[in-house]
Design a protein around this motif. Structure first.
Motif, PDB file in Angstrom:
ATOM      1  N   UNK A  55     -61.615 -24.628 -10.628  1.00  0.00           N
ATOM      2  CA  UNK A  55     -61.358 -23.248 -10.140  1.00  0.00           C
ATOM      3  C   UNK A  55     -61.827 -22.379 -10.882  1.00  0.00           C
ATOM      4  N   UNK A  56     -62.515 -22.580 -11.997  1.00  0.00           N
ATOM      5  CA  UNK A  56     -63.027 -21.519 -13.170  1.00  0.00           C
ATOM      6  C   UNK A  56     -64.339 -20.768 -12.140  1.00  0.00           C
ATOM      7  N   UNK A  57     -64.218 -19.430 -12.681  1.00  0.00           N
ATOM      8  CA  UNK A  57     -65.063 -18.646 -12.159  1.00  0.00           C
ATOM      9  C   UNK A  57     -65.804 -17.706 -13.125  1.00  0.00           C
ATOM     10  N   UNK A  58     -67.095 -17.453 -13.225  1.00  0.00           N
ATOM     11  CA  UNK A  58     -67.663 -16.642 -14.397  1.00  0.00           C
ATOM     12  C   UNK A  58     -67.106 -17.272 -15.844  1.00  0.00           C
ATOM     13  N   UNK A  80     -63.721 -17.006 -21.543  1.00  0.00           N
ATOM     14  CA  UNK A  80     -64.136 -15.653 -20.636  1.00  0.00           C
ATOM     15  C   UNK A  80     -64.158 -15.921 -19.347  1.00  0.00           C
ATOM     16  N   UNK A  81     -63.378 -15.462 -18.515  1.00  0.00           N
ATOM     17  CA  UNK A  81     -63.258 -16.076 -17.119  1.00  0.00           C
ATOM     18  C   UNK A  81     -62.904 -14.877 -16.215  1.00  0.00           C
ATOM     19  N   UNK A  82     -63.041 -15.150 -14.970  1.00  0.00           N
ATOM     20  CA  UNK A  82     -62.273 -14.203 -13.791  1.00  0.00           C
ATOM     21  C   UNK A  82     -61.235 -15.260 -13.111  1.00  0.00           C
ATOM     22  N   UNK A  83     -60.055 -14.765 -13.366  1.00  0.00           N
ATOM     23  CA  UNK A  83     -58.662 -15.242 -12.923  1.00  0.00           C
ATOM     24  C   UNK A  83     -58.850 -15.343 -11.174  1.00  0.00           C
ATOM     25  N   UNK A  87     -58.987 -11.666  -9.208  1.00  0.00           N
ATOM     26  CA  UNK A  87     -60.144 -11.360  -9.759  1.00  0.00           C
ATOM     27  C   UNK A  87     -60.234 -10.505 -10.769  1.00  0.00           C
ATOM     28  N   UNK A  88     -59.434 -10.571 -11.715  1.00  0.00           N
ATOM     29  CA  UNK A  88     -59.399  -9.706 -12.951  1.00  0.00           C
ATOM     30  C   UNK A  88     -60.036 -10.543 -14.198  1.00  0.00           C
ATOM     31  N   UNK A  89     -60.984  -9.868 -14.949  1.00  0.00           N
ATOM     32  CA  UNK A  89     -61.487 -10.612 -15.965  1.00  0.00           C
ATOM     33  C   UNK A  89     -60.489 -10.853 -17.122  1.00  0.00           C
ATOM     34  N   UNK A  90     -60.621 -12.123 -17.797  1.00  0.00           N
ATOM     35  CA  UNK A  90     -59.820 -12.452 -18.942  1.00  0.00           C
ATOM     36  C   UNK A  90     -60.508 -12.890 -20.060  1.00  0.00           C
ATOM     37  N   UNK A  91     -60.117 -12.515 -21.292  1.00  0.00           N
ATOM     38  CA  UNK A  91     -60.534 -12.938 -22.383  1.00  0.00           C
ATOM     39  C   UNK A  91     -59.327 -13.668 -23.217  1.00  0.00           C
ATOM     40  N   UNK A  92     -59.355 -14.847 -23.346  1.00  0.00           N
ATOM     41  CA  UNK A  92     -58.053 -15.600 -23.794  1.00  0.00           C
ATOM     42  C   UNK A  92     -58.583 -16.454 -25.240  1.00  0.00           C
ATOM     43  N   UNK A 117     -52.246 -12.301 -22.055  1.00  0.00           N
ATOM     44  CA  UNK A 117     -53.281 -13.084 -21.143  1.00  0.00           C
ATOM     45  C   UNK A 117     -52.733 -12.646 -19.692  1.00  0.00           C
ATOM     46  N   UNK A 118     -51.369 -12.531 -19.524  1.00  0.00           N
ATOM     47  CA  UNK A 118     -50.524 -11.980 -18.343  1.00  0.00           C
ATOM     48  C   UNK A 118     -51.046 -10.602 -18.020  1.00  0.00           C
TER      49      UNK A 118
END
Length: 158
Positions: A55-58, A80-83, A87-92, A117-118
């Protein structure tokens, strides 16, 4: 194979979203723990990696091995991915510890700031969990529910 090579190969497979290779480094009785899924064991862990990589995007990932001893290794990594749900960008930013026995990862624990993260992943939807003390419990319940649904509809790639 030494412990550093095992974890390096695990992360390199993660960079390629290759859960089948990632899972080949895990012991049959692997235990996993992180703020989003809580405690998982055995095939649950392998399905989790399969679910996340599918399910990983970007997606992109950088990692660094921090320390290694005879049976334990620590690493830091940033994903780094799109949740996908929002559709939100995440840097974890994650700190991981691994225990290794007989060339297999037997224990993997990830730590990261769940509230940060949330806020990135869920944005305003974070309010559905109510006060922050319910956040971890709510996210873990939702993550485990999604994982169980995925497990019931998919075969484990081995």
């Amino acid at each position: 194979m030494n412990n550093e090579t095992i974890v390096k190969n695990f992360f390199e497979a993660f960079q390629k979203l290759d859960s089948k290779t990632m899972n080949s480094f895990l012991a049959k009785n692997i235990s996993f723990d992180d703020p989003a899924f809580g405690k998982l064991n055995g095939d649950e862990v392998k399905y989790m990696w399969q679910f996340l990589t599918k399910n990983a995007k970007n997606f992109s990932l950088e990692f660094e091995i921090i320390s290694t001893t005879k049976n334990k290794l620590e690493a830091k990594w940033t994903a780094h991915y799109t949740f996908s749900a929002t559709g939100n960008k995440v840097v974890n930013n994650v700190s991981s510890s691994f225990k290794i026995k007989n060339d297999k990862i037997t224990n993997h624990k990830d730590e990261f700031d769940l509230k940060k993260w949330a806020k990135q992943a869920l944005g305003k939807a974070i309010g559905i969990f109510g006060p922050s003390f319910l956040l971890k419990k709510g996210i873990q319940a939702q993550s485990k529910q999604l994982l169980k649904k995925y497990m019931s509809k998919n075969e484990l790639l081995e």
